[in-house]
Design a protein around this motif. Structure first.
Motif, PDB file in Angstrom:
ATOM      1  N   LEU A 166     -14.963  -1.825  -7.705  1.00  0.00           N
ATOM      2  CA  LEU A 166     -15.102  -0.568  -6.974  1.00  0.00           C
ATOM      3  C   LEU A 166     -14.292   0.484  -7.715  1.00  0.00           C
ATOM      4  O   LEU A 166     -13.528   0.172  -8.626  1.00  0.00           O
ATOM      5  N   ASN A 167     -14.422   1.734  -7.291  1.00  0.00           N
ATOM      6  CA  ASN A 167     -13.666   2.794  -7.968  1.00  0.00           C
ATOM      7  C   ASN A 167     -12.234   2.915  -7.463  1.00  0.00           C
ATOM      8  O   ASN A 167     -11.423   3.614  -8.057  1.00  0.00           O
ATOM      9  N   GLY A 168     -11.954   2.259  -6.336  1.00  0.00           N
ATOM     10  CA  GLY A 168     -10.605   2.334  -5.791  1.00  0.00           C
ATOM     11  C   GLY A 168     -10.496   1.454  -4.580  1.00  0.00           C
ATOM     12  O   GLY A 168     -11.480   0.815  -4.177  1.00  0.00           O
ATOM     13  N   GLY A 169      -9.321   1.418  -3.984  1.00  0.00           N
ATOM     14  CA  GLY A 169      -9.072   0.487  -2.889  1.00  0.00           C
ATOM     15  C   GLY A 169      -9.556   0.955  -1.522  1.00  0.00           C
ATOM     16  O   GLY A 169      -9.514   0.193  -0.558  1.00  0.00           O
ATOM     17  N   GLU A 170     -10.029   2.217  -1.421  1.00  0.00           N
ATOM     18  CA  GLU A 170     -10.321   2.778  -0.101  1.00  0.00           C
ATOM     19  C   GLU A 170     -11.393   2.007   0.671  1.00  0.00           C
ATOM     20  O   GLU A 170     -11.233   1.725   1.866  1.00  0.00           O
ATOM     21  N   VAL A 171     -12.499   1.667  -0.004  1.00  0.00           N
ATOM     22  CA  VAL A 171     -13.575   0.942   0.681  1.00  0.00           C
ATOM     23  C   VAL A 171     -13.064  -0.411   1.142  1.00  0.00           C
ATOM     24  O   VAL A 171     -13.367  -0.878   2.251  1.00  0.00           O
ATOM     25  N   ALA A 172     -12.236  -1.036   0.310  1.00  0.00           N
ATOM     26  CA  ALA A 172     -11.667  -2.335   0.681  1.00  0.00           C
ATOM     27  C   ALA A 172     -10.761  -2.187   1.903  1.00  0.00           C
ATOM     28  O   ALA A 172     -10.769  -3.036   2.793  1.00  0.00           O
ATOM     29  N   VAL A 173      -9.999  -1.100   1.969  1.00  0.00           N
ATOM     30  CA  VAL A 173      -9.121  -0.900   3.132  1.00  0.00           C
ATOM     31  C   VAL A 173      -9.955  -0.718   4.393  1.00  0.00           C
ATOM     32  O   VAL A 173      -9.635  -1.264   5.452  1.00  0.00           O
ATOM     33  N   LEU A 174     -11.050   0.033   4.284  1.00  0.00           N
ATOM     34  CA  LEU A 174     -11.919   0.207   5.455  1.00  0.00           C
ATOM     35  C   LEU A 174     -12.388  -1.159   5.958  1.00  0.00           C
ATOM     36  O   LEU A 174     -12.362  -1.440   7.154  1.00  0.00           O
ATOM     37  N   ALA A 175     -12.792  -2.005   5.018  1.00  0.00           N
ATOM     38  CA  ALA A 175     -13.285  -3.334   5.413  1.00  0.00           C
ATOM     39  C   ALA A 175     -12.161  -4.171   6.012  1.00  0.00           C
ATOM     40  O   ALA A 175     -12.341  -4.827   7.037  1.00  0.00           O
ATOM     41  N   MET A 176     -10.996  -4.149   5.363  1.00  0.00           N
ATOM     42  CA  MET A 176      -9.901  -5.004   5.839  1.00  0.00           C
ATOM     43  C   MET A 176      -9.381  -4.540   7.191  1.00  0.00           C
ATOM     44  O   MET A 176      -9.108  -5.362   8.069  1.00  0.00           O
ATOM     45  N   VAL A 177      -9.255  -3.215   7.367  1.00  0.00           N
ATOM     46  CA  VAL A 177      -8.753  -2.718   8.659  1.00  0.00           C
ATOM     47  C   VAL A 177      -9.749  -3.079   9.763  1.00  0.00           C
ATOM     48  O   VAL A 177      -9.356  -3.450  10.873  1.00  0.00           O
ATOM     49  N   GLU A 178     -11.039  -3.012   9.447  1.00  0.00           N
ATOM     50  CA  GLU A 178     -12.018  -3.364  10.479  1.00  0.00           C
ATOM     51  C   GLU A 178     -11.954  -4.855  10.813  1.00  0.00           C
ATOM     52  O   GLU A 178     -11.948  -5.246  11.987  1.00  0.00           O
TER      53      GLU A 178
END
Ligand code: JBE
Length: 403
Positions: free
Chosen positions: A155-167
């Protein structure tokens, strides 16, 4: 918006150079949980911790190579800022850095993280963050630091991963999802993928809903669904399929109502199983161990008893009885050489599936020291109840019926 209750809410801080990327955390269940004060989510802009006119967060890598590296100084100040914010729980955050080089994010990890009072997420961009930030966070700030990966892609950065992990983590926090049982019966919660699901209309575009689902035969439906789960898991995720599941998928084990002809074998099977329990719990004072041939025969009239046979051999059994709106599941046993392969779970699911309308809870007993049984029952959604021991050294477990 309600002010989160600091004693109760799980605290989540996210540091990113694109704070707007985290806007979806205002929506849906996670947004609702924030409004309800169950999750205390705070998003911070990394560029607020730079001091130059261009708000620079990256620089070229020492030793050469492609791309840019995130500078340590803004990260260190951002972490200091997060740690200095009001912190009524007295805890330290577990720092999660999403990155393709991390340990895999799984349901098991989500469950572990859901136990933590405070998670901080550092969203890297470019090639990643200067390695000394990790060392500083561990050694000077005393944080537990985990690099965690959503999957094997870039991915281009951690943001999408954070969205998934927080959910994934947020929905496991008590109260975020109303029905705790809807959390249990899901893909990845017990190692198999879910069965296919259907709703009205019964025929759509010339396609019918599988006949068995319309039969009203709970046992047949449960058997069909388990078969579908095994087949799906084998096709899509063979890596999840334990040898045990596979072996049971291959051999037909048939579950049928016990008849008087089953009684002698059933008596032998029960003795074998409860000798094991007697050893595990260091007591001979177990009613199931002491049932005579006549007791077993008589039990067919007072309970509904089911026997499992594989290639003619009696390999397991269970009996059920109704007590008001509770469905008591008793004498669940599996031949010692076949334990640990999911057969107990199948018998348990069968016993549950045969409960009539009006049943609201399932309950059962096992030895307080029967570790394998306790693990299996808990995995199946049962919880220990704080009640007097049904017999000395035993415990009661209960599960709400899921409809
Ligand atoms: O999975 N991840 O957490 C990532 C983070 C950043 C970049 N790529 C990833 N896969």
């Amino acid at each position: 918006m309600t002010v989160p209750d600091p004693g109760r809410a799980m605290r989540l801080d996210v540091v990113s150079i694109f704070p707007d990327y985290l806007a979806p955390l205002d929506l849906s269940l996670i947004g609702k949980a924030r409004e309800d004060g169950l999750l205390d989510v705070r998003v911070h802009d990394l560029r607020d911790f730079t001091h130059d006119r261009h708000r620079t967060v990256d620089d070229t890598p020492y030793g050469g190579g492609a791309g840019m590296v995130m500078k340590p100084q803004p990260w260190s100040e951002a972490l200091d800022h997060v740690l200095a914010l009001d912190n009524p729980s007295g805890a330290r955050p577990h720092l999660i850095v999403p990155g393709p080089g991390g340990q895999p994010f799984t349901q098991a990890l989500a469950r572990e993280l859901a136990q933590e009072p405070w998670l901080a997420f550092a969203c890297g961009r470019y090639e990643g963050i200067d390695e000394r930030v990790y060392e500083h966070a561990r050694e000077e700030l005393g944080l537990e630091v985990s690099v965690v990966s959503l999957g094997d892609y870039v991915l281009n950065g951690g943001e999408v991963a954070v969205l998934a992990m927080v959910e994934a983590v947020g929905r496991l926090v008590p109260g975020v999802i109303g029905n705790a049982e809807s959390l249990v019966e899901e893909s990845h919660e017990d190692g198999l993928l879910e069965y296919p699901i259907y709703t009205k209309p019964r025929t759509w575009n010339g396609r019918d809903v599988p006949e068995v689902l319309l039969s009203g035969n709970h046992a047949a439906i449960a058997a069909w669904r388990l078969e579908q789960r095994l087949a799906r898991t084998a096709a899509r995720r063979p890596d999840l399929l334990h040898a045990s599941h596979a072996s049971l998928a291959g051999t037909a084990v048939e579950i049928a109502a016990a008849t008087p002809g089953d009684v002698p074998e059933l008596h032998v099977l029960m003795r074998a199983c409860w000798v094991q329990e007697a050893v595990a719990n260091d007591t001979l004072d177990i009613p199931a161990l002491r049932e005579s041939l006549d007791d077993v025969r008589a039990s067919l009239d007072t309970t509904q008893t089911w026997v499992a046979r594989s290639a003619g051999r009696l390999v397991g059994a269970v009996r059920t009885s109704r007590h008001d709106d509770d469905w008591f599941i008793g004498r669940l046993c599996v031949a010692p050489d076949l334990q640990g392969r999911g057969l107990g779970r199948r018998l348990l699911e069968h016993a549950e599936a045969t409960a009539p309308d009006g049943i609201r809870t399932f309950s059962l007993n096992t030895g307080a020291k029967s570790a394998d049984n306790l693990r299996m029952y808990k995995k199946a959604g049962y919880r220990l109840v704080d009640a007097p021991a049904p017999i000395p050294g035993a415990v009661t477990l209960v599960k709400r019926r899921h409809r």
